[in-house]
Design an enzyme around this catalytic site. Structure first.
Site, PDB file in Angstrom:
ATOM      1  N   PRO A 399       0.826  -1.218   0.000  1.00 37.95           N
ATOM      2  CA  PRO A 399       0.000   0.000   0.000  1.00 37.95           C
ATOM      3  C   PRO A 399       0.857   1.264   0.000  1.00 37.95           C
ATOM      4  O   PRO A 399       1.964   1.279   0.532  1.00 37.95           O
ATOM      5  CB  PRO A 399      -0.806  -0.114   1.308  1.00 37.95           C
ATOM      6  CG  PRO A 399      -0.677  -1.540   1.734  1.00 37.95           C
ATOM      7  CD  PRO A 399       0.627  -2.030   1.213  1.00 37.95           C
ATOM      8  N   THR A 404      -2.643   3.555  -7.578  1.00 38.72           N
ATOM      9  CA  THR A 404      -3.893   4.169  -8.052  1.00 38.72           C
ATOM     10  C   THR A 404      -3.633   5.515  -8.710  1.00 38.72           C
ATOM     11  O   THR A 404      -4.176   5.814  -9.781  1.00 38.72           O
ATOM     12  CB  THR A 404      -4.871   4.339  -6.877  1.00 38.72           C
ATOM     13  OG1 THR A 404      -5.101   3.065  -6.262  1.00 38.72           O
ATOM     14  CG2 THR A 404      -6.194   4.900  -7.359  1.00 38.72           C
ATOM     15  N   SER A 721      15.511 -17.023   3.067  1.00 39.93           N
ATOM     16  CA  SER A 721      16.689 -16.233   2.689  1.00 39.93           C
ATOM     17  C   SER A 721      17.773 -16.193   3.757  1.00 39.93           C
ATOM     18  O   SER A 721      18.867 -15.694   3.500  1.00 39.93           O
ATOM     19  CB  SER A 721      16.269 -14.808   2.323  1.00 39.93           C
ATOM     20  OG  SER A 721      15.658 -14.173   3.430  1.00 39.93           O
ATOM     21  N   LYS A 764      16.916  -5.147   0.250  1.00 40.10           N
ATOM     22  CA  LYS A 764      17.914  -5.693   1.177  1.00 40.10           C
ATOM     23  C   LYS A 764      19.251  -4.964   1.038  1.00 40.10           C
ATOM     24  O   LYS A 764      19.916  -4.652   2.035  1.00 40.10           O
ATOM     25  CB  LYS A 764      18.100  -7.188   0.917  1.00 40.10           C
ATOM     26  CG  LYS A 764      16.904  -8.043   1.315  1.00 40.10           C
ATOM     27  CD  LYS A 764      17.119  -9.498   0.935  1.00 40.10           C
ATOM     28  CE  LYS A 764      15.923 -10.359   1.340  1.00 40.10           C
ATOM     29  NZ  LYS A 764      16.105 -11.776   0.946  1.00 40.10           N
TER      30      LYS A 764
END
Length: 823
Positions: A399, A404, A721, A764
């Protein structure tokens, strides 16, 4: 004399409420019994040349007929009282105009009837009703007096009767009787005594005059009947009128039969509307010509397919037959307007200027290179081949990253209309396809509604939060979207309300989603997936400097450039006061600072020209978040890993320690997920199996227990990971060797010792750079991800690409042991 007041003979009365003398109620003629040869001339010899004249409004009296009349005018009341007192006959004539209050000779029909006052009734409401019975016709020559009431000179007229042997006249009278009874039966069930009286009355003069008095015609037509002195001729004229009126009664009955099935017995208004509807069908007329004309004019300008034109014309003809007050009128009007208001084959002209499109996209959004590149590619293809179908794109990511708002910028870049539909929580298929017209309150689906709102057939259409669609007993909206988002089908999208195919192939659909796992696979297959990853700290700083700070200054009424936000300040806000993948929280923090500055300006207090990092405590309060920093390599078993979260990348410490025990015991702490636990077990098994390779004493596995911990235990952690990080941590713990300084790593391991690639490399790497890391160990296959990161973000970093665990250990561990080793 027997007197009958027949309520159900109302159809034969004078027209309706017009049969009044001032304030009179409904007037009904009276059916009387009489002898076969009675000519109603009793007492007529007493009438002289001059007689009192009673004018009636819209009423015509015939010889032999008894008629109730309500008296209202003072002159008429005076006349009645004197005539009753003197027991004299009076002359009755009809006024030409009902509204004339004090008539003179020119206002009266000159042919009237001498009448006897049979009875005077004082009614409960105070009015006076008199019952008059006609005697003989007369001609009014002149009025001799007007006060206290009208009087005039008259000439008595004789009626010519046919011979009693005239069979034609006999048949004529019989036909009149039958037709009269038929008219009664067409309206209602007539009383038996009424039918009996009509059938068995042998007085032909009375039968003809009674029917003349009762036909539902105006006073002018009745007066014409009264003028006819020949009874046979009067009967023929009467028969003509009766036939005409009977046909009208039959037509009314036919109308009622046609509308009977649609009539709601409890709604009189609806009944009347249905009658009007059927009458309009009979006459072919329409009272809504203006509205229909406007719709036709709109339709004439449409470029729609022939089948749409046929449907529109058919539905418009239905509308023409409806009355505006009909319940179906608004429903039909809405449907026709929905058809004509859609932009059939109407398209906005695309802007094929690629540099303009690039400028708009770069102006409104920082980064997002993949998305911008795809839009520019589509625009280039459209420029070369104009009839290409629009792409169907799905922007997915966390988000607040601008998915949008990107749609609005795309619409501006292409110069297309922009529409947006929020699909979050949508659970009814009809919201997409529309409701069938049989339902009350039916309407088009959201797709057609917004196409109509856009006014063109090629807008940029945002399907927001497509991953939040749910389904229930009302259907599955996601399945309905399959047709919308399929380029091979959406050129004939079928909305249930319209019931007409509509072409959506030129619409650019852009869906947005946070989580692809909740979207059905068939729907995913129809969309081109473009990831909009979270912004890194450097990108957030740029977005804040270029977009958020100027916007919030304008929103809060501060002059442009009156306060500066150095990049160092913005960096502190991002790192210490927000933890998100997007920039919504960052926008709120900047707005909070602007509010405090606006308050100072409004209070005439001085404000700083630049917000420094040390000033943030005053405006935002205490630091809300702290980021991990590299802590050195003084401890065995402590290795720095890299993790990806929804709010960006983080460094992750993996700590391993050994304790005396029976061995073969592995303890895992730190709120680890199943995948991460399996990575730890896999790492331990691998180094146990390859102990000699790493110079580890086999006895250590039998006499020492292993504990692996990942700090910040309140935060759940999972994923593969950390595999190479755990191997390095365990080897360091079992060998007590130091880990290389300023080194971090990420990668998945296999039981064969291979290193596999992982995701989130960009986030990362930038997290490692912020933490002061200088070197990174990555899987060889992740090298391609490094090439997609801007070079300025990689400055000062050294990358080591590996394919097996031995390479990781050789790069990460020093030969030197830590201070105070366990063994």
């Amino acid at each position: 004399m027997n007197v009958y007041m027949k309520e159900k003979t109302r159809v034969f009365c004078q027209n309706s409420f017009d049969d009044l003398d001032d304030n009179i109620g409904i007037v009904m003629p009276i059916l009387t019994e009489c002898d076969v040869d009675e000519d109603f001339t009793e007492g007529i010899e007493k009438v002289g040349d001059t007689i009192p004249i009673l004018p009636l409004r819209n009423m015509v009296l015939f010889p032999g007929v008894a008629l109730p009349v309500i008296i209202g005018r003072p002159k008429s009341m005076r006349l009645i009282k004197e005539a009753v007192h003197k027991k004299s006959l009076i002359g009755v004539v009809c006024q030409k105009e009902m509204g004339t209050e004090d008539p003179i000779l020119e206002d009266l029909y000159t042919t009237g009837v001498i009448a006897d006052i049979v009875r005077v009734l004082e009614m409960p409401d105070g009015s006076t009703t008199v019952i008059l019975q006609g005697k003989k016709r007369f001609e009014l020559n002149e009025l001799t007096e007007t006060d206290p009431y009208l009087s005039g000179k008259i000439t008595v007229l004789e009626d010519t009767k046919p011979d009693k042997t005239d069979r034609e006249f006999e048949a004529l009278i019989s036909t009149i009787k039958d037709l009269t009874i038929k008219m009664l039966g067409a309206v209602a069930e007539p009383p038996r005594d009424l039918i009996f009286s009509i059938k068995n009355n042998k007085n032909v003069l009375y039968v003809v005059n009674f029917s003349c008095s009762n036909i539902p015609s105006g006073s002018a037509e009745k007066q014409q009947l009264l003028l006819i002195g020949d009874l046979k001729e009067r009967a023929y004229r009467l028969l003509f009128i009766l036939n005409r009126e009977y046909q009208l009664v039959e037509l009314k009955a036919s109308i009622q039969m046609k509308t009977h099935e649609d009539i709601n017995q409890q709604q009189k208004e609806y009944f009347l509307q249905q009658q009007i509807k059927t009458i309009q069908e009979e006459l072919g007329g329409n009272i809504n010509e203006l509205e229909i004309k406007e719709l036709r004019e709109k339709a004439s300008r449409k470029k729609w397919p022939a089948e749409v034109a046929q449907v529109f014309e058919k539905e418009l003809r239905k509308l023409e037959r409806l009355h505006p007050q009909s319940p179906d009128y608004s429903v039909q009007t809405q449907y026709v307007q929905n058809i004509v208001n859609l932009p059939w084959n109407e398209y906005s002209k695309d802007n094929f200027n690629l540099s303009h499109a690039q400028k708009v996209l770069d102006r409104d959004h920082y980064g997002l290179e993949k998305v911008k590149e795809r839009i520019i590619e589509h625009l280039a293809v459209l420029k070369l081949k104009g009839d290409m179908k629009s792409p169907i794109i799905c922007l997915y990511g966390p988000p607040g990253v601008g998915k949008t708002s990107l749609g609005r910028s795309i619409a501006e870049a292409l110069r297309r209309k922009y529409v947006r539909v929020s699909l979050g929580g949508l659970h009814d298929e009809a919201e997409i396809r529309g409701h069938r017209r049989t339902y009350i309150g039916a309407m088009c689906g959201r797709i057609i509604q917004n196409i109509q709102k856009a006014g063109t057939s090629n807008p940029v259409f945002i399907l927001d939060e497509i991953d939040k669609i749910t389904n229930d007993f009302k259907g599955d909206p996601a399945s309905a979207l399959l047709e919308v988002l399929d380029p091979e089908q959406n050129n004939a999208f079928h909305d249930n309300y319209l019931d007409i195919d509509y072409d959506l192939s030129k619409v650019m659909f852009i869906a947005t989603a946070n989580n692809l796992n909740t979207i059905s696979q068939p729907l995913l297959d129809r969309m081109e997936l473009i990831e909009v990853s979270g912004y890194i700290m450097e990108e957030k700083v740029e977005i804040a400097a270029k977009h958020l700070v100027p916007k919030q200054m304008d929103v809060h009424g501060l002059k442009k450039g009156s306060v500066k936000f150095p990049k160092k300040t913005l960096q502190v806000i991002v790192e210490a006061y927000t933890r998100e993948s997007g920039v919504r929280e960052l926008d709120k923090k900047i707005a909070k600072i602007m509010r405090k500055l606006a308050r100072k300006v409004a209070s005439d207090e001085p404000i700083p020209t630049s917000i420094k990092p040390e000033d943030l405590y005053e405006y935002l309060g205490a630091v809300e978040y702290s980021r991990d920093k590299y802590q050195g390599n003084d401890y065995a078993g402590v290795v720095t890993g890299l993790a990806w979260t929804a709010v960006g990348g983080e460094i992750l410490f993996v700590e391993s320690s050994l304790s005396k025990g029976k061995g073969s015991k592995l303890t895992l702490t730190g709120n680890l997920g199943d995948v991460m636990k399996e990575s730890a077990m896999l790492a331990l098994e691998y180094i146990h199996a390859h102990a000699a390779q790493f110079n580890i004493n086999e006895e250590l596995f039998e006499n020492w227990n292993v504990h692996v911990h990942v700090p910040e235990g309140a935060i759940p952690k999972d994923g593969p990971s950390a595999g190479i990080t755990m191997v390095t941590s365990l080897v360091s713990a079992f060998t007590q060797r130091k880990v290389k300084k300023n080194l971090a790593m990420t990668g998945e391991i296999t039981l064969r010792g291979k290193v596999l690639p992982v995701g989130g490399i960009k986030e990362k790497i930038l997290a490692a750079k912020r933490a002061g890391i200088k070197e990174l160990i990555l899987c060889k296959e992740n090298e391609k991800d490094i090439n997609e990161i801007k070079p300025e973000y990689l400055k000062g970093l050294v990358f080591h690409y590996v394919s097996d665990i031995q390479q990781v250990v050789d790069l990460a561990l020093l030969r030197e042991k830590v201070d105070n080793p366990l063994f």
